[in-house]
Design a protein around this motif. Structure first.
Motif, short mmCIF file in Angstrom:
data_model
loop_
_atom_site.label_atom_id
_atom_site.label_comp_id
_atom_site.label_asym_id
_atom_site.label_seq_id
_atom_site.Cartn_x
_atom_site.Cartn_y
_atom_site.Cartn_z
N ALA A 234 -18.93 8.52 -23.72
CA ALA A 234 -18.41 7.50 -24.63
C ALA A 234 -18.29 8.01 -26.06
O ALA A 234 -17.34 7.68 -26.77
N LYS A 237 -15.16 9.80 -27.24
CA LYS A 237 -13.96 9.00 -27.45
C LYS A 237 -13.99 8.27 -28.79
O LYS A 237 -12.99 7.71 -29.22
N PHE A 238 -15.17 8.24 -29.42
CA PHE A 238 -15.31 7.53 -30.70
C PHE A 238 -15.98 8.43 -31.74
O PHE A 238 -17.21 8.47 -31.84
N VAL A 240 -16.55 8.24 -34.87
CA VAL A 240 -17.50 7.62 -35.80
C VAL A 240 -18.88 7.53 -35.14
O VAL A 240 -19.91 7.84 -35.75
N SER A 241 -18.88 7.12 -33.87
CA SER A 241 -20.15 7.04 -33.14
C SER A 241 -20.77 8.43 -32.97
O SER A 241 -21.98 8.60 -33.07
N ARG A 244 -22.49 9.56 -36.10
CA ARG A 244 -23.79 8.87 -36.25
C ARG A 244 -24.83 9.45 -35.30
O ARG A 244 -26.02 9.51 -35.62
N MET A 269 -15.36 9.78 -40.18
CA MET A 269 -15.94 9.31 -41.44
C MET A 269 -17.19 10.13 -41.79
O MET A 269 -18.26 9.57 -42.09
N LEU B 29 -16.34 3.17 -20.68
CA LEU B 29 -16.29 4.49 -21.32
C LEU B 29 -17.10 5.56 -20.61
O LEU B 29 -16.81 6.75 -20.74
N ILE B 34 -11.69 5.08 -18.59
CA ILE B 34 -10.69 5.21 -19.66
C ILE B 34 -10.94 6.50 -20.42
O ILE B 34 -12.06 6.77 -20.84
N ASP B 35 -9.90 7.31 -20.61
CA ASP B 35 -10.06 8.55 -21.38
C ASP B 35 -9.74 8.30 -22.86
O ASP B 35 -9.46 7.17 -23.26
N SER B 36 -9.78 9.37 -23.68
CA SER B 36 -9.58 9.17 -25.12
C SER B 36 -8.20 8.59 -25.44
O SER B 36 -8.05 7.78 -26.34
N VAL B 39 -8.33 4.98 -24.86
CA VAL B 39 -9.02 4.28 -25.94
C VAL B 39 -8.04 3.98 -27.07
O VAL B 39 -8.00 2.87 -27.60
N MET B 40 -7.19 4.96 -27.42
CA MET B 40 -6.20 4.75 -28.47
C MET B 40 -5.23 3.63 -28.08
O MET B 40 -4.85 2.80 -28.89
N THR B 56 -11.15 2.29 -39.34
CA THR B 56 -11.84 3.39 -38.64
C THR B 56 -13.31 3.07 -38.41
O THR B 56 -13.86 3.36 -37.36
N LYS B 57 -13.95 2.44 -39.41
CA LYS B 57 -15.40 2.21 -39.28
C LYS B 57 -15.74 1.27 -38.10
O LYS B 57 -16.87 1.28 -37.61
N MET B 59 -14.11 1.47 -35.23
CA MET B 59 -13.80 2.16 -33.97
C MET B 59 -15.05 2.86 -33.48
O MET B 59 -15.21 4.08 -33.60
N VAL B 60 -15.98 2.08 -32.94
CA VAL B 60 -17.25 2.60 -32.45
C VAL B 60 -17.49 2.09 -31.03
O VAL B 60 -16.89 1.12 -30.60
N ILE B 61 -18.38 2.78 -30.34
CA ILE B 61 -18.65 2.47 -28.94
C ILE B 61 -18.99 0.99 -28.75
O ILE B 61 -18.46 0.33 -27.85
N GLU B 62 -19.88 0.45 -29.62
CA GLU B 62 -20.36 -0.91 -29.44
C GLU B 62 -19.22 -1.93 -29.33
O GLU B 62 -19.34 -2.94 -28.65
N PHE B 64 -16.14 -1.39 -28.12
CA PHE B 64 -15.13 -1.13 -27.09
C PHE B 64 -15.70 -0.74 -25.73
O PHE B 64 -14.96 -0.35 -24.84
#
Lengths: 523, 82
Positions: A234, A237-238, A240-241, A244, A269, B29, B34-36, B39-40, B56-57, B59-62, B64
C-alpha cells in the motif's frame, strides 16, 4: 567466519536475540523468534521430503513470512525460488516445471493462484501455509509450529545452491539465475562492509523477494544484525504515506529503484517530514535522471547516495558513492569495482577497450552466479573463461571510463530494456505477440519519457483484413508475460522498417514513434 | 455514493481479477487488487464524480484503503465545505 547464508541468522540470533530482524506494518519478528520459526519450518520441509539441493518455491506477497520461508528453506539445506504473486499462472507453471519444485511455501491469499497454476501435467507434492483445499498435501502454519524448534542438522557446503532468481529471457521463457551460499555470502559481506552496516541500522526494503535488490534486506541485514523494514504494498502506491513511514521507522538506509525515489520526490511532500535518520540512499536497476536526483539530494541533505550497479547474475559489482553532484556531472557514473571484483571493458573487436573507448562490461567477482538453471548452453554463452581459468560474466552492458577511471554507462549491446528496474527482453515479448492470430510481425522497444522513465511499446503489423487492435490483445499478452513486460501502447504499422540488410530497423521505429504516429492502448 | 464507488472499482479497476461482489471494507491496496495506476484512476474518478479537488497531503493510505475509507474521506470533505 560464517560461510553459509543461514549462519548469519544463527549468529545474529545468538548475539542480538531481542533485536527486530524484520518489520512489516504493525508486525515484527526478533532474531530469536525468526530462528525458531524458520527452524520449525525447516523440520517441516524435511518431513515433506525436501533434502539438500532441492528447490523450494516461495509464493508470498513480500512480508515477514517471506523471511521465515527463506531461512526455513536454507536451514533445510535447500535453495529458495522466489515467485512473483503477480505472475500469470502460465509463468508459475513454467517455473514449477523448470526447476522441478515439489514444495511451495505460500499464504492463504494465494490459494486461487495456486489452483490456476497447477494442471494435470504440473503437480506439486506439498503446499505450506494454505488451509483452503488444494489437490495436494497441505500443511498449515499451525501444523508447522508443532515441529521442533531446534534447527535440523544438514550438512551442506558453500558451493551448494542457495537461491534461484528468474529473469526474462530472449526466447520468451524466463531463465533462472543460480546463486550459491558462497556468492550470496560474498554479496552480504561486501555490501555490509562497503556501507558499514551494523546492528543499529534500519533498512527500508522496497523490493519484492523475486527482485535482486531484496538481497540487501534479506541477506545482508541478517548478516549485520540490523533491522529490515519491509515496505507494505500500500505504501508503494501513496508516496506521502511512504515518506511518513521512513520518518516513523527512523530508517537509516534506503535501497530501491530510482522510480520509487522519484515518486517520493514528486508526490511525497518530503519537505514536511524529517528524514534526518537516513545515512544512505542506495539506488540501482536503472539510471537516475540527474536533474531529479539533484532535487532529492537537497531534500535529504544528511544522507550519502550510492549508485549501485550489477546485473542479478552478480548482484552488485560497482558503486559510485557521493553526497553532492557537481554541476558538470551530466550522468551519475556506475563508479568503480568493489572488493574481490575485476572489471574489464571489451571493445567490438574483442580487445581491451583503451582510453575512453566504449566496451562491454565483463565482470569477474566472488558474488557471481553459478550459471543459469538447466541451461549449460546459455551459461557457456554468458560466462567467458580466460587462459588462466578466470571466469568473467558478460553483462551485455556498455561503458567507457571517464578521466577518473570511473565507469560511465553507455547503453546495451543488445536490445534489452530496463523498466522500473526490471529487465525485459524485447525479442521474448515479440515472440508472444507474434503468436496472436491477428498479428503478423511485431517490434518491441523501450520509450523514455521526460523524467527518464522507460515504458515498453510495440509496433505491430496486422493480418490482412484486421482493423484496429485485437480486442483480446491485452489479455492474450498478460497470460504469458508479467505485467511489467507487457507493452503499454501499440503502434499499428503497414510494415516494419528495415535496414538495407533486411533487418528490422529499431532506431527508425523509435524515431517514428516520437513523430506522427498515434499510439493506442490495448483494452 | 458507496455503490457508485464500488461499481467503478469493480468494473474499471478490478475487472475479472476477483469474482463476486466486492465488500466495502475489503482492503484494496494490499493484495494487488489495485496497482499504482489504478490508484491514480480512483483519485481522478473521485475528483470528477464528487466535484472535489484532492490535495497531495490527502493522498494517503488511510483515505483510500477500502471503499468505506473513500466514502469516509468524501464525507469529511463535504462536511467541511458546507
Amino acid at each position: 567466519m560464517s560461510k553459509l547464508l543461514h549462519q548469519s541468522l544463527t549468529d545474529s540470533a545468538e548475539k542480538y536475540p531481542d533485536r527486530d530482524a524484520f518489520r512489516y506494518g504493525m508486525d515484527s519478528i526478533t532474531y530469536a523468534e525468526l530462528l525458531e520459526k524458520a527452524s520449525r519450518l525447516a523440520n517441516a520441509l524435511i518431513e515433506a521430503r525436501v533434502s539438500r539441493g532441492d528447490r523450494v518455491g516461495i509464493l508470498i506477497n513480500t512480508s515477514i513470512d517471506s523471511a521465515v520461508a527463506l531461512y526455513g528453506i536454507l536451514l533445510a539445506g535447500a535453495a529458495y525460488v522466489p515467485i512473483d504473486p503477480a505472475s500469470p499462472p502460465a509463468r508459475i507453471r513454467f517455473l514449477i516445471e523448470d526447476c522441478d519444485l515439489n514444495v511451495l511455501v505460500s499464504a492463504e491469499d494465494q490459494h486461487s493462484l495456486i489452483l490456476d497454476s497447477l494442471s494435470k501435467e504440473v503437480e506439486i507434492e506439498c503446499v505450506i501455509g494454505v488451509e483452503n483445499e488444494l489437490p495436494c498435501r497441505q500443511m498449515a502454519w499451525s501444523e508447522v509450529d508443532a515441529f521442533k524448534s531446534e534447527a535440523p542438522t544438514v550438512s551442506i557446503v558453500e558451493d551448494d545452491l542457495a537461491y534461484i532468481m528468474y529473469t526474462s529471457g530472449t526466447t520468451g521463457l524466463p531463465k533462472g539465475i543460480m546463486h550459491t551460499h558462497f556468492s550470496g555470502m560474498s554479496y552480504a559481506r561486501l555490501s555490509r562492509s562497503l556501507y558499514e552496516i551494523n546492528e543499529f541500522d534500519r533498512l527500508g526494503n522496497h523490493s519484492p523477494l523475486h527482485f535482486d535488490i531484496s538481497t540487501l534486506g534479506f541477506l545482508t541485514m541478517p548478516h549485520s544484525g540490523g533491522t529490515t523494514v519491509i515496505v507494505p504494498e500500500a505504501y508503494k502506491k501513496f508516496p506521502v504515506s511512504l515518506a511518513r513511514l521512513i520518518e516513523a521507522e527512523e530508517l537509516s538506509i534506503w535501497y530501491s529503484v530510482p522510480l520509487a525515489l522519484i515518486q517520493l520526490l514528486q508526490r511525497g511532500m518530503l519537505e514536511e517530514v524529517n528524514l534526518g535518520s537516513l545515512r544512505w540512499v542506495l539506488f540501482g536497476g536503472e539510471s537516475f535522471d540527474t536533474e531529479q536526483l539533484r532535487k532529492l539530494i537537497k531534500l535529504i541533505p544528511n544522507a550519502r547516495f550510492s549508485n549501485v550497479y550489477g546485473p542479478a547474475e552478480v548482484n552488485q559489482c560497482t558503486f559510485y558513492n557521493f553526497s553532492a553532484l557537481p554541476r558538470q556531472v551530466e550522468e551519475v557514473p556506475l563508479g568503480r569495482a568493489w572488493d574481490e571484483t575485476e572489471i574489464v571493458l571489451i571493445n567490438e573487436g574483442g580487445d581491451l577497450a583503451g582510453g575512453k573507448e566504449t566496451g562491454e562490461i565483463l565482470v569477474s567477482t566472488s558474488t557471481m552466479m553459478k550459471g543459469y538453471w538447466g541451461s549449460p548452453d546459455m551459461t557457456a554463452k554468458s560466462l567467458h573463461t580466460t587462459e588462466v581459468n578466470k571466469v568473467f560474466y558478460r553483462t551485455g552492458d556498455l561503458a567507457r571510463r571517464n578521466e577518473k577511471g570511473e565507469l560511465v554507462f553507455q547503453g546495451r549491446r543488445d536490445r534489452q530494456i530496463k523498466t522500473r528496474g526490471y529487465r525485459v527482453e524485447p525479442a521474448g515479448v515479440e515472440l508472444v505477440l507474434q503468436r496472436h492470430e491477428l498479428i503478423v510481425e511485431a517490434a518491441v522497444f523501450g520509450y523514455e519519457d521526460k523524467d527518464g522513465e522507460t515504458s515498453i511499446k510495440a509496433a505491430i503489423v496486422l493480418r490482412e483484413g484486421a482493423t484496429g487492435l485485437p480486442a483480446d490483445l491485452e489479455n492474450f499478452v498478460s497470460r504469458s508475460i508479467p505485467k511489467y513486460a507487457c507493452p503499454s501502447k501499440y503502434l499499428i504499422v503497414n510494415e516494419l522498417p528495415r535496414t538495407g540488410a533486411g533487418k528490422v530497423d529499431y532506431s527508425l521505429i523509435k524515431k517514428q514513434a516520437t513523430g506522427r504516429y498515434r499510439f493506442e492502448a490495448a483494452n | 455514493m458507496k455503490q457508485q464507488i464500488r461499481d467503478f472499482v469493480q468494473k474499471t479497476l478490478i475487472g475479472d481479477l476477483k469474482a463476486g461482489e466486492l465488500s466495502t471494507s475489503e482492503n484494496l491496496l494490499g493484495g494487488g487488487l489495485i496497482d499504482s495506476l489504478g490508484v491514480m484512476q480512483l483519485i481522478a474518478f473521485v475528483e470528477d464524480e464528487f466535484d472535489l479537488s484532492i490535495p497531495t497531503k490527502d493522498m494517503v493510505i488511510e483515505n483510500f484503503e477500502s471503499i468505506d475509507a473513500v466514502c469516509g474521506y468524501i464525507g469529511r470533505r463535504k462536511d467541511t465545505e458546507s
